[in-house]
Scaffold this active site. Structure first.
Site: not given
Ligand code: GLN
Length: 304
Positions: A66, A240
């Site tokens: 991301k 997060y």
């Molecule tokens: N590909 C994972 C999802 O969409 C990515 C989430 C993550 O790494 N926190 O759930």
């Protein structure tokens, strides 16, 4: 300071942490990864590298991607992006649906799933071959043409991606997805499936430690201001709803993924990538967080 010795000291603690978390299983292709893996790599802005353990073994970078999606969007979409996605910590799980409803389809930040889906939609809107452009961008950042998507992981996530499908549909209903839902999801699952090792990840994040400039090509990947902005977003939104705890323990901008990777930036000096697959309940690597906490304590590196 001998960073090689620091890494050895940190790695010595890894076996004691095994069993304290759980390897991600909601993407079945990730469930088979050995919980005992541990790798860590440092890359300085002067081009010096250090590594330990499984730092050369590729793993699924998941949400770390991301950061690359956002960097690419900042380069080619510009400030319009910020009318569609916020810059505040979410205080919710990375794949939460609830906030989207009461905030009317504007995701809190680009590092939760909903925000990344909007960023990718913005990329898909302007790029003909968005997936390929993204892959080339990641290869350039890592200075390694061998970096690739893991089709097994992306297929596995596609098959089990019900929550992400719900998120993108919800965003579409609010008018915040402008292109085709399936194209956005396909690009998203591919971004997340990128397989990289700690050494490649540390290299790829270097422009964020180096005022936006690549140390391989000396080109500006981002402006110095944009690099600071990405670091600020990582500090406030990169882990997060564990971001406050991480800032308290580590004090560095960083981004995690459910593959067990975390990449941290010491602005002006270096990047650090760590991989340990077992996750805590917020989806962040247990030993990855501990390793970065030890690193910041031993080396006295923190932005504070
Ligand atoms: N590909 C994972 C999802 O969409 C990515 C989430 C993550 O790494 N926190 O759930």
């Amino acid at each position: 300071m001998d960073f090689g010795e620091v890494l050895e000291e940190i790695a010595a603690e890894a076996p004691q942490q095994v069993g304290r978390g759980k390897v991600a299983s909601y993407i079945p292709a990730l469930a088979g990864v050995s919980p005992e893996k541990f790798g860590m790599a440092i890359h300085t802005v002067d081009g010096v590298t250090f590594s330990v353990g499984d730092a050369g073994e590729p793993f699924s970078i998941q949400s770390i991607s991301k950061v690359f999606s956002l960097m690419l969007a900042m380069r080619i979409v510009g400030d319009d992006l910020w009318s569609r996605v916020g810059r505040e910590p979410s205080g919710n799980a990375f794949n939460s649906l609830v906030q989207l409803e009461y905030e009317q389809g504007i995701p809190r930040n680009p590092f939760i799933n909903a925000g990344a889906l909007v960023v990718i939609d913005a990329l898909v809107s302007v790029l003909q071959e968005a997936k390929i452009c993204f892959l080339e961008f990641a290869r350039g950042l890592a200075d390694d043409p061998g970096v690739n998507f893991d089709e097994v992981v992306s297929q596995s996530e596609d098959t089990h991606g019900h929550v992400n499908r719900a998120l993108v549909n919800f965003l579409k209903a609010y008018g915040n997805i402008r292109t085709d839902i399936d194209t956005v999801l396909d690009a998203y699952f591919h971004h997340c499936s990128l397989a990289m090792n700690c050494a490649q990840l540390a290299h790829a994040f270097l422009p964020l430690a180096n005022n936006g400039v690549s140390i391989s090509t000396e080109d500006s990947v981002l402006t110095a201001l944009q690099a600071r902005q990405v670091n600020s977003l990582m500090l406030t939104c990169g882990l997060y709803d564990a971001v406050g705890e991480f800032a308290y323990r580590v004090g560095l901008p960083a981004k995690s993924g459910v593959g067990g990777g975390i990449v941290a930036v010491v602005p002006g000096e270096m990047t650090i990538a760590v991989w340990a697959p077992e996750l805590d309940e917020t989806g962040n690597s247990v030993m990855g967080t501990r390793a970065l906490e030890l690193f910041s304590q031993i080396t006295q590196r923190s932005i504070f």
